[in-house]
Design a protein around this motif. Structure first.
Motif, short mmCIF file in Angstrom:
data_model
loop_
_atom_site.label_atom_id
_atom_site.label_comp_id
_atom_site.label_asym_id
_atom_site.label_seq_id
_atom_site.Cartn_x
_atom_site.Cartn_y
_atom_site.Cartn_z
N ARG A 102 35.93 74.93 32.49
CA ARG A 102 35.84 76.39 32.43
C ARG A 102 34.87 76.95 33.47
O ARG A 102 34.85 78.15 33.72
CB ARG A 102 35.40 76.84 31.03
N VAL A 105 36.28 79.05 36.23
CA VAL A 105 36.72 80.43 35.98
C VAL A 105 35.91 81.40 36.86
O VAL A 105 34.69 81.32 36.92
CB VAL A 105 36.54 80.82 34.49
N ARG A 107 35.04 85.39 37.68
CA ARG A 107 35.08 86.74 37.07
C ARG A 107 34.97 87.78 38.18
O ARG A 107 33.99 87.80 38.92
CB ARG A 107 33.96 86.89 36.04
N ASP A 116 32.08 95.81 33.58
CA ASP A 116 31.88 94.37 33.81
C ASP A 116 31.12 93.73 32.64
O ASP A 116 31.47 92.65 32.17
CB ASP A 116 31.10 94.12 35.11
N GLU A 124 38.79 87.94 34.22
CA GLU A 124 38.76 86.47 34.30
C GLU A 124 40.00 85.88 34.95
O GLU A 124 41.11 86.38 34.76
CB GLU A 124 38.68 85.87 32.89
N THR A 125 39.80 84.78 35.69
CA THR A 125 40.94 83.98 36.14
C THR A 125 41.36 83.06 34.99
O THR A 125 40.66 82.96 33.99
CB THR A 125 40.60 83.12 37.38
N CYS A 127 43.67 83.48 32.90
CA CYS A 127 44.23 84.14 31.71
C CYS A 127 44.86 85.48 32.09
O CYS A 127 44.72 85.96 33.22
CB CYS A 127 43.17 84.33 30.64
N THR A 129 44.97 89.48 31.47
CA THR A 129 44.26 90.65 30.95
C THR A 129 45.23 91.82 30.96
O THR A 129 45.81 92.14 31.99
CB THR A 129 43.03 90.99 31.83
N HIS A 157 30.33 88.99 43.35
CA HIS A 157 31.14 89.15 42.14
C HIS A 157 32.61 89.43 42.45
O HIS A 157 33.29 90.11 41.67
CB HIS A 157 30.57 90.26 41.23
N ASN A 266 44.75 79.01 39.09
CA ASN A 266 43.43 79.61 38.80
C ASN A 266 43.34 81.05 39.34
O ASN A 266 42.43 81.41 40.07
CB ASN A 266 42.30 78.75 39.39
N ALA A 268 43.60 85.34 38.35
CA ALA A 268 43.52 86.34 37.28
C ALA A 268 44.84 87.10 37.27
O ALA A 268 45.34 87.48 38.33
CB ALA A 268 42.36 87.29 37.55
#
Length: 344
Positions: A102, A105, A107, A116, A124-125, A127, A129, A157, A266, A268
């Protein structure tokens, strides 16, 4: 002097992306590696033609769907799957190993610090959203901001990667990207060059675009896939209760494909969703609306965000459902430079 500064930063982005490709190789095994396991190059080409470019992606298909590929018999499919299993470890792992995994991952910042923080660091990568809400609640504005922030370096970021945008409602505006890129101090032309865009007109077209994406993601460092909106074409192409079961089945297949893309490369996945009136919501509910797509969409999305209008240009984001985030709200503002913290 300002343009050269932008160009330098744009060039730096390209350079950092090139470095990133080496890291990407560790995320997935290319389908070409099956040839070293004794699989015919012609059969590997058939898999690629069907949109399968990695061994990880191959293992996400059932043998039944693989035998549906023209020219692949059951015996060939068994041999291919056996070879892929040798290249990958697909069994159980310990919780500690998963925690380590994890760490990959990423963000991606939304442009608003308050948002944020609500999201535990950003979008997140690995998954899906989902953002749902009425028109003008900020769903597409967030998508436009993410198109730019994804291309920022990791230490700022960002995701340090490219963006794929599938538009089903015709709301993407490249000219909207320009002021957002300028806000982040990036070269607008370089940012636009790193966004690939497709306009989908039917749900089948939408699904086929996702199949074609695998080829691009296997070759270049993508970090974000946007589908705006995921449900619109399904609501048009299927009508009435008689077609509801088929619609939900096709929607489930589409969402399964999105989940596999997120985990395989990987990336988002950010999807927007519409709302429907819920007259059966009860007399005590002040705003009887619910997200479209039913339980199928509810179970597929990892993180669900409810957006609503605030005063003026302010918008409110509420965590509707998330496995690792507490319930809460954040207020942000839509500006010419994209999503920002709200000013009182």
């Amino acid at each position: 002097m300002a343009p050269s500064r932008h160009a330098d930063e744009g060039g730096q982005l390209q350079l950092m992306e090139a470095d990133r490709v080496d890291d990407e190789e560790e995320c997935f095994e290319s389908i070409d590696k099956l040839i070293s396991q004794g699989i015919n190059a012609g059969d590997v080409k058939k898999l690629q033609d069907a949109g399968i470019y990695t061994c990880n992606g191959l293992m996400m298909h059932t043998k039944k769907s693989l035998t549906g590929i023209k020219g692949l018999s059951e015996a060939k499919v068994d041999k291919i799957c056996e070879a892929a299993e040798k290249l990958l470890s697909q069994g159980f792992m310990t919780g500690s190993d998963l925690l380590l995994k994890r760490k990959s991952v990423v963000r991606i910042t939304t442009g608003s610090q308050a948002l944020d923080e609500l999201l535990g660091g950003g979008i997140e990568t690995l998954c899906i959203t989902e953002a749902f809400g009425e028109f003008r609640s900020g769903k597409t504005q967030l998508a436009h901001t993410l198109c730019v922030s994804t291309q920022l370096p990791i230490h700022m970021h960002g995701g340090n990667g490219k963006v794929a945008y599938i538009d089903t409602e015709g709301t993407f505006r490249p000219e909207r990207i320009v002021p957002i890129a300028e806000r982040f101090g990036m070269d607008a032309n370089a940012v636009l060059d790193n966004i690939i865009y497709a306009r989908a007109y039917t749900y089948e077209h939408q699904y086929n675009l996702l199949l074609g994406l695998a080829a691009k993601m296997a070759e270049e460092p993508f970090r974000l896939l946007i589908v705006d909106s995921v449900i619109a074409l399904f609501r048009v192409d299927f009508s009435g209760r008689g077609e509801l079961a088929e619609r939900q089945q096709k929607l489930a297949q589409m969402l399964s494909r999105l989940t596999k893309i997120a985990e395989e490369f990987n990336v988002a996945v950010y999807i927007t969703n519409q709302v429907i009136a819920d007259p059966g919501g009860g007399m005590f509910i002040t705003d009887p609306k619910k997200p479209a797509g039913g339980h199928v969409l509810a179970h597929a999305a990892t993180i669900r965000l409810m957006l609503r209008k605030g005063k003026g240009e302010q918008r409110v984001c509420k965590i509707f459902d998330a496995p690792n985030l507490p319930e809460g709200e954040a207020v942000f503002q839509v500006t010419s430079g994209g999503i920002m913290d709200a000013k009182d």
